[in-house]
Motif scaffolding. Sequence first.
Motif, PDB file in Angstrom:
ATOM      1  N   SER A 113     -21.672   3.785   3.476  1.00  0.00           N
ATOM      2  CA  SER A 113     -21.580   5.226   3.768  1.00  0.00           C
ATOM      3  C   SER A 113     -20.283   5.831   3.231  1.00  0.00           C
ATOM      4  CB  SER A 113     -21.668   5.470   5.285  1.00  0.00           C
ATOM      5  OG  SER A 113     -22.857   4.938   5.815  1.00  0.00           O
ATOM      6  N   LEU A 114     -20.155   5.813   1.907  1.00  0.00           N
ATOM      7  CA  LEU A 114     -18.929   6.311   1.278  1.00  0.00           C
ATOM      8  C   LEU A 114     -19.132   7.610   0.504  1.00  0.00           C
ATOM      9  CD1 LEU A 114     -17.538   2.937  -0.120  1.00  0.00           C
ATOM     10  CD2 LEU A 114     -16.775   4.151   1.926  1.00  0.00           C
ATOM     11  N   ALA A 115     -20.314   8.171   0.561  1.00  0.00           N
ATOM     12  CA  ALA A 115     -20.601   9.371  -0.228  1.00  0.00           C
ATOM     13  C   ALA A 115     -19.648  10.513   0.092  1.00  0.00           C
ATOM     14  CB  ALA A 115     -22.051   9.813   0.010  1.00  0.00           C
ATOM     15  N   ASP A 116     -19.280  10.672   1.363  1.00  0.00           N
ATOM     16  CA  ASP A 116     -18.387  11.761   1.747  1.00  0.00           C
ATOM     17  C   ASP A 116     -16.977  11.550   1.217  1.00  0.00           C
ATOM     18  OD1 ASP A 116     -18.264   9.526   3.464  1.00  0.00           O
ATOM     19  OD2 ASP A 116     -17.191  10.692   4.990  1.00  0.00           O
ATOM     20  N   VAL A 117     -16.604  10.308   0.941  1.00  0.00           N
ATOM     21  CA  VAL A 117     -15.275   9.988   0.419  1.00  0.00           C
ATOM     22  C   VAL A 117     -15.235  10.125  -1.104  1.00  0.00           C
ATOM     23  CG1 VAL A 117     -13.584   8.133   0.128  1.00  0.00           C
ATOM     24  CG2 VAL A 117     -14.719   8.452   2.331  1.00  0.00           C
ATOM     25  N   ILE A 118     -16.308   9.723  -1.752  1.00  0.00           N
ATOM     26  CA  ILE A 118     -16.329   9.658  -3.216  1.00  0.00           C
ATOM     27  C   ILE A 118     -16.442  11.028  -3.858  1.00  0.00           C
ATOM     28  CG2 ILE A 118     -17.631   8.783  -5.191  1.00  0.00           C
ATOM     29  CD1 ILE A 118     -18.342   6.345  -3.444  1.00  0.00           C
ATOM     30  N   GLY A 119     -17.237  11.901  -3.306  1.00  0.00           N
ATOM     31  CA  GLY A 119     -17.403  13.233  -3.881  1.00  0.00           C
ATOM     32  C   GLY A 119     -18.570  13.302  -4.844  1.00  0.00           C
ATOM     33  N   ASP A 120     -18.824  14.517  -5.379  1.00  0.00           N
ATOM     34  CA  ASP A 120     -20.009  14.763  -6.191  1.00  0.00           C
ATOM     35  C   ASP A 120     -19.794  14.537  -7.686  1.00  0.00           C
ATOM     36  OD1 ASP A 120     -21.398  15.510  -3.893  1.00  0.00           O
ATOM     37  OD2 ASP A 120     -20.718  17.592  -4.052  1.00  0.00           O
ATOM     38  N   GLU A 121     -18.570  14.772  -8.183  1.00  0.00           N
ATOM     39  CA  GLU A 121     -18.327  14.708  -9.627  1.00  0.00           C
ATOM     40  C   GLU A 121     -18.041  13.308 -10.137  1.00  0.00           C
ATOM     41  OE1 GLU A 121     -15.917  17.974 -11.427  1.00  0.00           O
ATOM     42  OE2 GLU A 121     -15.346  18.344  -9.352  1.00  0.00           O
ATOM     43  N   ARG A 122     -17.568  12.450  -9.282  1.00  0.00           N
ATOM     44  CA  ARG A 122     -17.035  11.170  -9.723  1.00  0.00           C
ATOM     45  C   ARG A 122     -18.141  10.172 -10.087  1.00  0.00           C
ATOM     46  NH1 ARG A 122     -12.190  10.045  -8.695  1.00  0.00           N
ATOM     47  NH2 ARG A 122     -12.147  11.362  -6.832  1.00  0.00           N
ATOM     48  N   PRO A 123     -18.072   9.548 -11.277  1.00  0.00           N
ATOM     49  CA  PRO A 123     -19.001   8.451 -11.588  1.00  0.00           C
ATOM     50  C   PRO A 123     -18.604   7.215 -10.790  1.00  0.00           C
ATOM     51  CG  PRO A 123     -17.432   8.771 -13.387  1.00  0.00           C
ATOM     52  CD  PRO A 123     -17.190   9.877 -12.402  1.00  0.00           C
ATOM     53  N   TYR A 124     -19.575   6.550 -10.189  1.00  0.00           N
ATOM     54  CA  TYR A 124     -19.212   5.400  -9.354  1.00  0.00           C
ATOM     55  C   TYR A 124     -20.369   4.408  -9.246  1.00  0.00           C
ATOM     56  CZ  TYR A 124     -21.991   7.239  -5.444  1.00  0.00           C
ATOM     57  OH  TYR A 124     -23.019   7.679  -4.649  1.00  0.00           O
ATOM     58  N   GLU A 126      -7.707   8.535   0.775  1.00  0.00           N
ATOM     59  CA  GLU A 126      -6.389   9.048   0.394  1.00  0.00           C
ATOM     60  C   GLU A 126      -6.135   8.889  -1.097  1.00  0.00           C
ATOM     61  OE1 GLU A 126      -3.799   6.822   2.888  1.00  0.00           O
ATOM     62  OE2 GLU A 126      -4.110   8.092   4.659  1.00  0.00           O
ATOM     63  N   LEU A 127      -6.540   7.754  -1.645  1.00  0.00           N
ATOM     64  CA  LEU A 127      -6.346   7.526  -3.080  1.00  0.00           C
ATOM     65  C   LEU A 127      -7.155   8.517  -3.913  1.00  0.00           C
ATOM     66  CD1 LEU A 127      -6.590   3.627  -3.112  1.00  0.00           C
ATOM     67  CD2 LEU A 127      -4.546   4.955  -3.652  1.00  0.00           C
ATOM     68  N   LEU A 128      -8.417   8.720  -3.540  1.00  0.00           N
ATOM     69  CA  LEU A 128      -9.291   9.604  -4.316  1.00  0.00           C
ATOM     70  C   LEU A 128      -8.914  11.067  -4.153  1.00  0.00           C
ATOM     71  CD1 LEU A 128     -12.767   7.914  -3.782  1.00  0.00           C
ATOM     72  CD2 LEU A 128     -11.126   7.591  -5.647  1.00  0.00           C
ATOM     73  N   ALA A 129      -8.380  11.426  -2.997  1.00  0.00           N
ATOM     74  CA  ALA A 129      -7.989  12.817  -2.757  1.00  0.00           C
ATOM     75  C   ALA A 129      -6.879  13.254  -3.705  1.00  0.00           C
ATOM     76  CB  ALA A 129      -7.545  13.000  -1.309  1.00  0.00           C
ATOM     77  N   ALA A 130      -6.015  12.306  -4.089  1.00  0.00           N
ATOM     78  CA  ALA A 130      -4.889  12.627  -4.964  1.00  0.00           C
ATOM     79  C   ALA A 130      -5.188  12.330  -6.429  1.00  0.00           C
ATOM     80  CB  ALA A 130      -3.653  11.838  -4.524  1.00  0.00           C
ATOM     81  N   ALA A 131      -6.374  11.807  -6.722  1.00  0.00           N
ATOM     82  CA  ALA A 131      -6.706  11.388  -8.087  1.00  0.00           C
ATOM     83  C   ALA A 131      -7.529  12.451  -8.805  1.00  0.00           C
ATOM     84  CB  ALA A 131      -7.475  10.065  -8.044  1.00  0.00           C
ATOM     85  N   ASP A 132      -7.688  12.252 -10.098  1.00  0.00           N
ATOM     86  CA  ASP A 132      -8.584  13.077 -10.900  1.00  0.00           C
ATOM     87  C   ASP A 132      -9.984  12.979 -10.294  1.00  0.00           C
ATOM     88  OD1 ASP A 132     -10.439  13.974 -12.851  1.00  0.00           O
ATOM     89  OD2 ASP A 132      -9.097  13.430 -14.478  1.00  0.00           O
ATOM     90  N   PRO A 133     -10.642  14.112 -10.039  1.00  0.00           N
ATOM     91  CA  PRO A 133     -11.970  14.067  -9.399  1.00  0.00           C
ATOM     92  C   PRO A 133     -13.027  13.351 -10.235  1.00  0.00           C
ATOM     93  CG  PRO A 133     -11.454  16.286 -10.161  1.00  0.00           C
ATOM     94  CD  PRO A 133     -10.198  15.496 -10.274  1.00  0.00           C
ATOM     95  N   ARG A 173       0.836  -1.208   0.000  1.00  0.00           N
ATOM     96  CA  ARG A 173       0.000   0.000   0.000  1.00  0.00           C
ATOM     97  C   ARG A 173       0.865   1.250   0.000  1.00  0.00           C
ATOM     98  NH1 ARG A 173      -2.855  -1.158   5.406  1.00  0.00           N
ATOM     99  NH2 ARG A 173      -2.776  -3.423   5.255  1.00  0.00           N
ATOM    100  N   LYS A 174       1.896   1.217   0.816  1.00  0.00           N
ATOM    101  CA  LYS A 174       2.777   2.375   0.975  1.00  0.00           C
ATOM    102  C   LYS A 174       3.624   2.624  -0.260  1.00  0.00           C
ATOM    103  CE  LYS A 174       6.623   4.031   3.841  1.00  0.00           C
ATOM    104  NZ  LYS A 174       7.508   3.698   4.996  1.00  0.00           N
ATOM    105  N   ASP A 175       4.159   1.551  -0.852  1.00  0.00           N
ATOM    106  CA  ASP A 175       5.146   1.706  -1.921  1.00  0.00           C
ATOM    107  C   ASP A 175       4.541   1.797  -3.318  1.00  0.00           C
ATOM    108  OD1 ASP A 175       7.104   1.569   0.010  1.00  0.00           O
ATOM    109  OD2 ASP A 175       7.537  -0.552  -0.302  1.00  0.00           O
ATOM    110  N   TYR A 176       3.357   1.209  -3.538  1.00  0.00           N
ATOM    111  CA  TYR A 176       2.896   1.057  -4.917  1.00  0.00           C
ATOM    112  C   TYR A 176       1.527   1.645  -5.234  1.00  0.00           C
ATOM    113  CZ  TYR A 176       6.804  -2.203  -5.305  1.00  0.00           C
ATOM    114  OH  TYR A 176       8.043  -2.760  -5.300  1.00  0.00           O
ATOM    115  N   TRP A 177       0.637   1.726  -4.276  1.00  0.00           N
ATOM    116  CA  TRP A 177      -0.721   2.114  -4.621  1.00  0.00           C
ATOM    117  C   TRP A 177      -0.786   3.470  -5.315  1.00  0.00           C
ATOM    118  CZ3 TRP A 177      -5.060   0.596  -0.607  1.00  0.00           C
ATOM    119  CH2 TRP A 177      -5.135  -0.804  -0.558  1.00  0.00           C
ATOM    120  N   GLN A 178      -0.264   4.511  -4.656  1.00  0.00           N
ATOM    121  CA  GLN A 178      -0.323   5.847  -5.256  1.00  0.00           C
ATOM    122  C   GLN A 178       0.505   5.918  -6.536  1.00  0.00           C
ATOM    123  OE1 GLN A 178      -2.137   8.350  -4.805  1.00  0.00           O
ATOM    124  NE2 GLN A 178      -2.877   8.402  -2.689  1.00  0.00           N
ATOM    125  N   LYS A 179       1.581   5.143  -6.598  1.00  0.00           N
ATOM    126  CA  LYS A 179       2.480   5.175  -7.757  1.00  0.00           C
ATOM    127  C   LYS A 179       1.751   4.776  -9.037  1.00  0.00           C
ATOM    128  CE  LYS A 179       6.833   3.150  -9.400  1.00  0.00           C
ATOM    129  NZ  LYS A 179       7.949   2.252  -9.050  1.00  0.00           N
TER     130      LYS A 179
END
Length: 356
Positions: free
Chosen positions: A311-322, A281-288, A246-252
Amino acid sequence: MKTQAMTSGEAAAERDKFEEVPATLTSGAWEHFGFAVEYNDAGERTVDRSNAVCKHCLKHIAYTDWSTSNMKQHLRQIHADVSVSLKRPATQILDRALENRKRKAMTSEGEAEFEEIPASSFKSAVWEHFGFAVEYNDAGERTVNRSNTVCKHCMQRVPYVNWNTTNLSGHLHRHHNVTVSRKRPATQVLVLGLDGAGKTSLVRCFSTGAVSKQNVLPTDRFNVVTIQREGQQIEFFEIGGREDLRKDYWQKYMPKALVLVFVIDASDKIRFSLAKTHLQELLAAADPKLPLVVLSNKREVQGSYKASQLSLADVIGDERPYHIIDTCATGASLDDSGVQNALYQIFEMVKKARSD
């Protein structure tokens, strides 16, 4: 010793003892060997690339650093009648960037060949038009020269310094009327989730179209599966969920994602908050607008969360298709597993992302 050819029955019985080696291993010795294939207790197939299997007698031959010395010695001692050429027969490989172009061409420096440059490490779109130069020594062994690139359009070698793409951009500007985007395009469905969430089992279900009746060994680091459906070909790239990975590869690998699939073990309520934190953390650094599919896996376990309870609505955001989908990769019938629905939604998201 005279080499005895296997009968058709023997060949059928032994057909999965080895896997053919890629054409990029060009020494003629490789024509007589394959990579060793092994099976674990669960019946899962793995390829051991540190062991070669002789196609004549199926004996395992170890080698180091891709050296073929042990293999050639085995052929001389055991299969004296076998002739080993210096190089394997030439293989035509289609250029991904230029349809129906060969990767090999004659230049002033001789035969030019290239190796694809990984998008995960080289994000400038200029690299889409170049590959690393491939060279061969007197023994026919293949090496990759990462200080030289080969242009995919004209097969000319173009040097560069300290990973700077100025020379490469200049070459494209002077010799080729091509448009270079700012970043390399995303190409993969990235599959992430904590260890034990069931990522490997789900990817296997996607690939085979069947629900596994056995537990599948977890992915140690990476698992790559290519799936074709309705004229589309998609690469599913799974990364293991251990803490170090998770630390070394996920964000990469996130910049290469066309769609993110995040698997949550719905029965592991203790670690649900940890999984949610990592997803945030992954979504915060990704394309919205990066498409997301959350798979609430192991729904067959009594007391597990349902998709509507995450209850993931607060994590996913409003613009993202999911989509958030309940799945079960083991034990249930395919119709009841949610896997078909998940794969359908993933392909629809990929189709839309590629058309945008």
